[in-house]
Design a protein around this motif. Structure first.
Motif, PDB file in Angstrom:
ATOM      1  N   ALA A 190       0.829  -1.209   0.000  1.00  0.00           N
ATOM      2  CA  ALA A 190       0.000   0.000   0.000  1.00  0.00           C
ATOM      3  C   ALA A 190       0.861   1.256   0.000  1.00  0.00           C
ATOM      4  O   ALA A 190       0.571   2.224  -0.716  1.00  0.00           O
ATOM      5  CB  ALA A 190      -0.928  -0.012   1.218  1.00  0.00           C
ATOM      6  N   ARG A 191       1.927   1.272   0.790  1.00  0.00           N
ATOM      7  CA  ARG A 191       2.811   2.443   0.811  1.00  0.00           C
ATOM      8  C   ARG A 191       3.508   2.627  -0.536  1.00  0.00           C
ATOM      9  O   ARG A 191       3.678   3.750  -1.017  1.00  0.00           O
ATOM     10  CB  ARG A 191       3.839   2.296   1.937  1.00  0.00           C
ATOM     11  N   GLN A 192       3.913   1.525  -1.134  1.00  0.00           N
ATOM     12  CA  GLN A 192       4.560   1.604  -2.442  1.00  0.00           C
ATOM     13  C   GLN A 192       3.585   2.121  -3.497  1.00  0.00           C
ATOM     14  O   GLN A 192       3.931   2.962  -4.335  1.00  0.00           O
ATOM     15  CB  GLN A 192       5.090   0.220  -2.832  1.00  0.00           C
ATOM     16  N   SER A 193       2.350   1.645  -3.453  1.00  0.00           N
ATOM     17  CA  SER A 193       1.348   2.099  -4.413  1.00  0.00           C
ATOM     18  C   SER A 193       1.023   3.568  -4.211  1.00  0.00           C
ATOM     19  O   SER A 193       0.723   4.285  -5.183  1.00  0.00           O
ATOM     20  CB  SER A 193       0.077   1.256  -4.273  1.00  0.00           C
ATOM     21  N   ALA A 194       1.054   4.045  -2.974  1.00  0.00           N
ATOM     22  CA  ALA A 194       0.767   5.454  -2.708  1.00  0.00           C
ATOM     23  C   ALA A 194       1.782   6.362  -3.394  1.00  0.00           C
ATOM     24  O   ALA A 194       1.440   7.470  -3.824  1.00  0.00           O
ATOM     25  CB  ALA A 194       0.757   5.706  -1.197  1.00  0.00           C
ATOM     26  N   VAL A 195       3.018   5.907  -3.515  1.00  0.00           N
ATOM     27  CA  VAL A 195       4.035   6.687  -4.223  1.00  0.00           C
ATOM     28  C   VAL A 195       3.657   6.812  -5.698  1.00  0.00           C
ATOM     29  O   VAL A 195       3.769   7.894  -6.302  1.00  0.00           O
ATOM     30  CB  VAL A 195       5.416   6.027  -4.065  1.00  0.00           C
ATOM     31  N   TYR A 196       3.178   5.723  -6.289  1.00  0.00           N
ATOM     32  CA  TYR A 196       2.754   5.770  -7.689  1.00  0.00           C
ATOM     33  C   TYR A 196       1.554   6.711  -7.865  1.00  0.00           C
ATOM     34  O   TYR A 196       1.471   7.439  -8.864  1.00  0.00           O
ATOM     35  CB  TYR A 196       2.385   4.373  -8.175  1.00  0.00           C
ATOM     36  N   VAL A 197       0.641   6.684  -6.902  1.00  0.00           N
ATOM     37  CA  VAL A 197      -0.532   7.567  -6.985  1.00  0.00           C
ATOM     38  C   VAL A 197      -0.096   9.028  -6.979  1.00  0.00           C
ATOM     39  O   VAL A 197      -0.606   9.851  -7.749  1.00  0.00           O
ATOM     40  CB  VAL A 197      -1.497   7.259  -5.824  1.00  0.00           C
ATOM     41  N   LEU A 198       0.855   9.371  -6.127  1.00  0.00           N
ATOM     42  CA  LEU A 198       1.349  10.751  -6.082  1.00  0.00           C
ATOM     43  C   LEU A 198       1.970  11.155  -7.421  1.00  0.00           C
ATOM     44  O   LEU A 198       1.757  12.273  -7.903  1.00  0.00           O
ATOM     45  CB  LEU A 198       2.380  10.899  -4.962  1.00  0.00           C
ATOM     46  N   ALA A 199       2.740  10.247  -8.013  1.00  0.00           N
ATOM     47  CA  ALA A 199       3.360  10.564  -9.298  1.00  0.00           C
ATOM     48  C   ALA A 199       2.312  10.720 -10.398  1.00  0.00           C
ATOM     49  O   ALA A 199       2.421  11.593 -11.264  1.00  0.00           O
ATOM     50  CB  ALA A 199       4.367   9.472  -9.673  1.00  0.00           C
ATOM     51  N   LEU A 200       1.272   9.881 -10.369  1.00  0.00           N
ATOM     52  CA  LEU A 200       0.217   9.992 -11.374  1.00  0.00           C
ATOM     53  C   LEU A 200      -0.585  11.284 -11.214  1.00  0.00           C
ATOM     54  O   LEU A 200      -1.059  11.856 -12.203  1.00  0.00           O
ATOM     55  CB  LEU A 200      -0.727   8.783 -11.274  1.00  0.00           C
ATOM     56  N   GLU A 201      -0.744  11.748  -9.990  1.00  0.00           N
ATOM     57  CA  GLU A 201      -1.527  12.962  -9.759  1.00  0.00           C
ATOM     58  C   GLU A 201      -0.892  14.173 -10.429  1.00  0.00           C
ATOM     59  O   GLU A 201      -1.595  15.104 -10.835  1.00  0.00           O
ATOM     60  CB  GLU A 201      -1.692  13.200  -8.257  1.00  0.00           C
ATOM     61  N   ARG A 202       0.419  14.171 -10.563  1.00  0.00           N
ATOM     62  CA  ARG A 202       1.075  15.285 -11.244  1.00  0.00           C
ATOM     63  C   ARG A 202       0.703  15.319 -12.722  1.00  0.00           C
ATOM     64  O   ARG A 202       0.520  16.384 -13.305  1.00  0.00           O
ATOM     65  CB  ARG A 202       2.596  15.161 -11.095  1.00  0.00           C
ATOM     66  N   ILE A 203       0.586  14.147 -13.332  1.00  0.00           N
ATOM     67  CA  ILE A 203       0.190  14.092 -14.741  1.00  0.00           C
ATOM     68  C   ILE A 203      -1.292  14.391 -14.884  1.00  0.00           C
ATOM     69  O   ILE A 203      -1.716  15.107 -15.804  1.00  0.00           O
ATOM     70  CB  ILE A 203       0.532  12.717 -15.339  1.00  0.00           C
ATOM     71  N   ALA A 204      -2.110  13.857 -13.973  1.00  0.00           N
ATOM     72  CA  ALA A 204      -3.552  14.066 -14.053  1.00  0.00           C
ATOM     73  C   ALA A 204      -3.918  15.538 -13.911  1.00  0.00           C
ATOM     74  O   ALA A 204      -4.923  15.988 -14.478  1.00  0.00           O
ATOM     75  CB  ALA A 204      -4.255  13.243 -12.985  1.00  0.00           C
ATOM     76  N   ALA A 205      -3.117  16.287 -13.145  1.00  0.00           N
ATOM     77  CA  ALA A 205      -3.399  17.713 -12.964  1.00  0.00           C
ATOM     78  C   ALA A 205      -3.305  18.480 -14.283  1.00  0.00           C
ATOM     79  O   ALA A 205      -3.892  19.560 -14.415  1.00  0.00           O
ATOM     80  CB  ALA A 205      -2.441  18.316 -11.937  1.00  0.00           C
ATOM     81  N   MET A 206      -2.579  17.936 -15.243  1.00  0.00           N
ATOM     82  CA  MET A 206      -2.429  18.598 -16.547  1.00  0.00           C
ATOM     83  C   MET A 206      -3.204  17.883 -17.645  1.00  0.00           C
ATOM     84  O   MET A 206      -3.000  18.147 -18.824  1.00  0.00           O
ATOM     85  CB  MET A 206      -0.941  18.662 -16.921  1.00  0.00           C
ATOM     86  N   THR A 207      -4.096  16.957 -17.263  1.00  0.00           N
ATOM     87  CA  THR A 207      -4.870  16.192 -18.238  1.00  0.00           C
ATOM     88  C   THR A 207      -6.351  16.409 -17.981  1.00  0.00           C
ATOM     89  O   THR A 207      -6.852  16.082 -16.892  1.00  0.00           O
ATOM     90  CB  THR A 207      -4.537  14.691 -18.141  1.00  0.00           C
ATOM     91  N   GLU A 208      -7.051  16.946 -18.937  1.00  0.00           N
ATOM     92  CA  GLU A 208      -8.473  17.238 -18.780  1.00  0.00           C
ATOM     93  C   GLU A 208      -9.268  15.934 -18.682  1.00  0.00           C
ATOM     94  O   GLU A 208      -9.080  15.006 -19.467  1.00  0.00           O
ATOM     95  CB  GLU A 208      -8.968  18.065 -19.969  1.00  0.00           C
TER      96      GLU A 208
END
Length: 395
Positions: free
Chosen positions: A216-234
């Protein structure tokens, strides 16, 4: 009679202006400072999701925060200190894990998408054949850019898409860390779901709690990284629920469960924010401190001990320096070597010798609840031993 001059205040003399402040020389940047700590000719050791997750699991350890932020190879450092790390995945486990992952992703990820739809597919049509974009590119920077483009294209297409081993970038202490999750699935509604595939079994729909927590902790790191891309994707949204895929019972058949990683994501975000301020930790080090592997063991030992650590037995499964820190904690008689729960119960008593002295009534304030509890426990132990030695059964 001559007229006297008019009286009045004396003329004001203009005050001298202070000299204009001279521009200060540019301060050493954080990246330069960390390079000095690492060694001028030593390339930074890349951070991965496992390292970031382990760092979030022990946020109070300044030693690990500084070494990871500086890109110091802790395995090399531990070997130079004479306490090499003895943990890691065996070759057999590595091969078994790769074989299980290939089985889960076979045939275009049909089985993986079926499991995901069963657990998280409400409100959407069942996936038939998902798009599997090609993510090959030159270098980690190219792969990360290609992954971001593929996520945007899949979101705009409005269908199911499976990204196999995408490359994500997350800024850590001013430098990019490249992360590679097992898979990311794009839903028709624009939701992005992280998929974590592990080879430990899920028996009767439950698995080892420690291993699940690490996943779960490892996956949370991936979620944080994806959120940076999602912030720039409509239209994109990163799901806080992660799909964990494991072998079912004692077979090699896959099963899945859903992990809510909102808590782990918040902890990791806070720890990464602290990691960006490691310049404060570095500024408190003695002049000339370096972790260059070319230094002697004595110099490296002095450098390591100049940074405070927060050792706990859990570090043995997550940090390359854990054996060195454990030996130091045992030498100092620190109660941290007994575990976080014991450390929390003992309050201001930080050494085993201090705990024993307080229990024996030689030290400590009797009004202190911790000291009182220790003395009561010592009295009960002495009473039990007296009864046992006298042949009287303990009640």
């Amino acid at each position: 009679m001559s007229e006297s001059p008019a009286s009045g205040p004396p003329p004001q003399i203009p005050a001298a202006r202070p000299p204009a402040p001279q521009p200060k020389p540019p301060a050493t940047t954080l990246r330069q400072r960390l390079a000095e700590l690492r060694g001028p000719s030593v390339a930074p050791h890349p951070l991965d999701a496992r390292a970031l997750a382990a760092l979030a699991a022990n946020p109070g350890c300044k030693r690990r925060a500084l070494l990871d932020g500086a890109g110091v190879d802790k395995a090399v450092l531990a070997t130079a200190l004479g306490s090499p790390a003895a943990f890691g995945q065996s070759q057999f486990a590595f091969i078994r894990g790769n074989a299980f992952e290939a089985k889960v992703k076979a045939d275009g990820g049909t089985e993986l998408l079926r499991l995901l739809f069963e657990r998280l597919g409400s409100g959407a049509d069942a996936p038939g054949r998902a798009a599997v974009p090609d993510l090959t590119a030159a270098g980690p920077e190219g792969r990360a850019a290609r992954t971001a483009l593929a996520l945007r294209e899949a979101t705009e297409a409005g269908g199911w898409a499976l990204l196999d081993h995408p490359m994500l970038a997350l800024e850590v202490a001013g430098s990019p860390a490249y992360l590679e999750p097992d898979a990311v699935v794009v839903h028709p509604d624009g939701t992005w779901t992280v998929v974590e595939i592990k080879s430990f079994p899920m028996i009767d729909s439950s698995a080892d709690a420690a291993k699940v927590g690490a996943a779960a902790r490892q996956s949370a790191v991936y979620v944080l990284a994806l959120e940076r891309i999602a912030a720039m994707t409509e239209g994109a949204r990163v799901g806080h629920r992660v799909l964990l895929v494991c072998p079912r019972d004692f077979s090699n058949l896959p099963t899945a469960s859903v992990l809510d990683v909102r808590k782990q994501r918040a902890v990791t975000r806070r720890q990464l924010a602290r990691l960006t301020r490691i310049e404060d930790i570095a500024a408190a080090l003695p002049e000339g401190t370096t972790f260059d592997p070319g230094c002697s063991a004595e110099e490296l030992g002095t450098a390591v001990e100049s940074v405070p650590a927060a050792y706990a037995p859990e570090c043995l499964a997550a940090c390359e320096l854990a054996f060195h820190c454990r030996a130091k904690a045992r030498t100092d008689g620190a109660v941290e070597a007994l575990g976080r729960s014991v450390r929390g119960e003992l309050g201001g008593l930080t050494t085993v010798a201090g705990v024993l002295a307080a229990a024996a009534g030689k030290e400590g304030d009797p009004a202190d609840p911790t000291v009182a509890a220790l003395r009561r426990a010592a009295a009960l132990r002495a009473e039990a031993l007296e009864h046992a030695s006298g042949g009287v059964p303990c009640r």
